[in-house]
Design a protein around this motif. Structure first.
Motif, mmCIF file in Angstrom:
data_model
loop_
_atom_site.group_PDB
_atom_site.id
_atom_site.type_symbol
_atom_site.label_atom_id
_atom_site.label_comp_id
_atom_site.label_asym_id
_atom_site.label_seq_id
_atom_site.Cartn_x
_atom_site.Cartn_y
_atom_site.Cartn_z
ATOM 1 N N ALA A 100 0.824 -1.216 0.000
ATOM 2 C CA ALA A 100 0.000 0.000 0.000
ATOM 3 C C ALA A 100 0.850 1.254 0.000
ATOM 4 C CB ALA A 100 -0.923 -0.002 1.218
ATOM 5 N N GLY A 101 2.119 1.122 0.412
ATOM 6 C CA GLY A 101 3.034 2.257 0.395
ATOM 7 C C GLY A 101 3.736 2.465 -0.925
ATOM 8 N N ILE A 102 3.533 1.529 -1.879
ATOM 9 C CA ILE A 102 4.165 1.671 -3.198
ATOM 10 C C ILE A 102 3.159 1.551 -4.336
ATOM 11 C CG2 ILE A 102 6.490 0.997 -2.492
ATOM 12 C CD1 ILE A 102 5.910 -1.843 -3.308
ATOM 13 N N THR A 103 1.872 1.455 -3.998
ATOM 14 C CA THR A 103 0.806 1.455 -5.001
ATOM 15 C C THR A 103 -0.249 2.477 -4.583
ATOM 16 O OG1 THR A 103 -0.636 -0.185 -3.923
ATOM 17 C CG2 THR A 103 1.157 -1.032 -5.302
ATOM 18 N N SER A 104 -1.271 2.659 -5.403
ATOM 19 C CA SER A 104 -2.339 3.613 -5.070
ATOM 20 C C SER A 104 -3.655 2.913 -4.761
ATOM 21 C CB SER A 104 -2.549 4.586 -6.246
ATOM 22 O OG SER A 104 -2.907 3.874 -7.423
ATOM 23 N N HIS A 105 -3.596 1.627 -4.440
ATOM 24 C CA HIS A 105 -4.793 0.847 -4.151
ATOM 25 C C HIS A 105 -5.133 1.047 -2.682
ATOM 26 C CE1 HIS A 105 -7.669 -2.191 -5.445
ATOM 27 N NE2 HIS A 105 -7.430 -2.879 -4.352
ATOM 28 N N GLY A 106 -5.987 2.031 -2.378
ATOM 29 C CA GLY A 106 -6.149 2.467 -0.997
ATOM 30 C C GLY A 106 -7.283 1.863 -0.216
ATOM 31 N N GLU A 107 -8.354 1.425 -0.863
ATOM 32 C CA GLU A 107 -9.498 0.780 -0.212
ATOM 33 C C GLU A 107 -10.071 1.621 0.935
ATOM 34 O OE1 GLU A 107 -8.628 -3.928 -0.685
ATOM 35 O OE2 GLU A 107 -7.280 -2.867 0.671
ATOM 36 N N GLU A 108 -10.112 2.920 0.756
ATOM 37 C CA GLU A 108 -10.649 3.865 1.733
ATOM 38 C C GLU A 108 -9.879 3.873 3.059
ATOM 39 O OE1 GLU A 108 -14.935 3.153 2.015
ATOM 40 O OE2 GLU A 108 -15.232 4.776 0.568
ATOM 41 N N ALA A 109 -8.689 3.309 3.073
ATOM 42 C CA ALA A 109 -7.817 3.387 4.252
ATOM 43 C C ALA A 109 -6.804 4.492 3.964
ATOM 44 C CB ALA A 109 -7.138 2.051 4.516
ATOM 45 N N TYR A 110 -7.263 5.736 4.000
ATOM 46 C CA TYR A 110 -6.495 6.854 3.439
ATOM 47 C C TYR A 110 -5.192 7.144 4.173
ATOM 48 C CZ TYR A 110 -10.610 7.567 0.631
ATOM 49 O OH TYR A 110 -11.642 7.369 -0.256
ATOM 50 N N ILE A 150 11.325 -4.542 -0.026
ATOM 51 C CA ILE A 150 11.114 -5.816 -0.714
ATOM 52 C C ILE A 150 9.625 -6.162 -0.729
ATOM 53 C CG2 ILE A 150 11.751 -8.237 -0.817
ATOM 54 C CD1 ILE A 150 14.190 -7.524 0.925
ATOM 55 N N PRO A 151 8.965 -6.055 -1.878
ATOM 56 C CA PRO A 151 7.562 -6.499 -1.954
ATOM 57 C C PRO A 151 7.482 -8.010 -1.892
ATOM 58 C CG PRO A 151 8.169 -5.050 -3.796
ATOM 59 C CD PRO A 151 9.435 -5.503 -3.150
ATOM 60 N N ILE A 152 6.533 -8.519 -1.133
ATOM 61 C CA ILE A 152 6.223 -9.948 -1.129
ATOM 62 C C ILE A 152 4.710 -10.034 -1.258
ATOM 63 C CG2 ILE A 152 6.401 -9.952 1.405
ATOM 64 C CD1 ILE A 152 7.072 -12.988 1.163
ATOM 65 N N ASP A 153 4.246 -10.093 -2.535
ATOM 66 C CA ASP A 153 2.838 -9.810 -2.812
ATOM 67 C C ASP A 153 2.287 -10.542 -4.021
ATOM 68 O OD1 ASP A 153 4.261 -8.571 -4.845
ATOM 69 O OD2 ASP A 153 3.249 -6.651 -4.658
ATOM 70 N N GLY A 154 3.002 -11.574 -4.491
ATOM 71 C CA GLY A 154 2.512 -12.300 -5.656
ATOM 72 C C GLY A 154 2.451 -11.471 -6.922
ATOM 73 N N GLY A 155 3.185 -10.358 -6.943
ATOM 74 C CA GLY A 155 3.226 -9.497 -8.125
ATOM 75 C C GLY A 155 2.218 -8.356 -8.111
ATOM 76 N N PHE A 156 1.497 -8.166 -7.013
ATOM 77 C CA PHE A 156 0.454 -7.144 -6.965
ATOM 78 C C PHE A 156 0.978 -5.744 -7.290
ATOM 79 C CE2 PHE A 156 -1.942 -3.879 -4.617
ATOM 80 C CZ PHE A 156 -3.188 -4.044 -5.183
ATOM 81 N N HIS A 157 2.186 -5.426 -6.813
ATOM 82 C CA HIS A 157 2.707 -4.073 -7.019
ATOM 83 C C HIS A 157 2.980 -3.773 -8.492
ATOM 84 C CE1 HIS A 157 6.465 -6.394 -7.074
ATOM 85 N NE2 HIS A 157 7.032 -5.353 -7.631
ATOM 86 N N LEU A 158 3.013 -4.810 -9.320
ATOM 87 C CA LEU A 158 3.272 -4.612 -10.756
ATOM 88 C C LEU A 158 2.073 -4.014 -11.484
ATOM 89 C CD1 LEU A 158 5.035 -8.034 -11.422
ATOM 90 C CD2 LEU A 158 6.126 -5.817 -11.042
#
Length: 256
Positions: free
Chosen positions: A150-160, A248-256
């Motif tokens: 969440a700190g390297i993408t813009s997918h916020g889910e209203e958790a601003y 180090i992202p560990i996210d199954g590629g989500f940050h891509l």
């Protein structure tokens, strides 16, 4: 276990170590041979988790409220009663707050920033004497901060406040890595995507929400407990001795 990944003879503190990612890491460290202290606000939960984790090695619980500088200082003082140095500090304790943009409360923003950023700074600050005693050129002390994709993408889910707090933690970690490297203290960040935890339980318990969430992940699944533990062990062991300032992202590629 291969000696490259052994933590035999090392001491670790994992904040928020009673459940979720913190517990995954604590158990992994124990299995790798470390002596592990876990902390949480709830003294009973902390003691119960420590008893359960003791099946894997030497584990002790320390009740601590990290929502203030005084709490971080008290935790350091408690730890000093048990150990003369600290080889590994995992700053995992954190929180989130979700609400629509128009009604997002300032108190929610402040709570998230306090626990996710300020308390991490305070913990590192208060643990520095113990970390300095542990670190050497051959085997630096390790600080592992738990950030988020969440700190390297813009997918916020209203958790601003959550994403910005983790982005701030990432930047703080880079700054501290640069400063503390001369004192033989490495600072790195694990930035998880989806893993089972209290924070993600509302998704995991809803089959439709879980399916929608998983569809956004290139690997089409959530992370597994052993995968989180293995990455943390790598950073804490010989495998991570030459790494500092990494996010180090560990996210199954989500940050891509």
């Amino acid at each position: 276990m291969h000696p490259y990944f052994s933590l035999q003879g090392r001491t670790a503190l994992v904040t928020g170590g009673t459940r979720g990612i913190g517990r995954m890491i604590a158990q992994g460290f124990l299995e790798a041979g470390a002596r592990v202290f876990i902390c949480a606000r709830d003294a009973e939960a902390c003691e119960a988790a420590a008893v359960e984790l003791s099946a894997f090695g030497q584990c002790q619980g320390l009740a601590a409220d990290l929502s203030s500088e005084a709490g971080a200082r008290a935790l350091a003082e408690m730890l000093e009663q048990h150990v003369g140095q600290l080889d590994i500090l995992v700053n995992n304790a954190g929180t989130t707050w979700g609400a629509p943009l128009e009604s997002y409360p300032v108190k929610g923003w402040e709570k998230v920033m306090q626990l996710n950023v300020t308390s991490v700074f305070s913990c590192i600050q208060q643990m520095l004497p113990l970390l300095r005693k542990a670190g050497s050129e051959a085997n630096p002390a390790r600080v592992i901060n738990i950030g988020s994709v969440a700190g390297i993408t813009s997918h916020g889910e209203e958790a601003y406040a959550y994403g910005p707090s983790k982005a701030a933690l990432h930047q703080l970690s880079r700054m501290l890595a640069r400063e503390l490297v001369a004192e033989h203290i490495n600072v790195n960040v694990i930035a998880p995507g989806r893993f089972p935890s209290k924070m993600t339980r509302f998704i995991a318990s809803d089959p439709e929400a879980l399916a929608r969430d998983t569809a956004l992940i290139p690997m089409k699944r959530w992370g597994r407990e052993e995968e989180m533990a293995a990455l943390a062990i790598s950073l804490a062991s010989t495998a991570g001795a030459y790494m500092t300032g990494a996010i180090i992202p560990i996210d199954g590629g989500f940050h891509l």
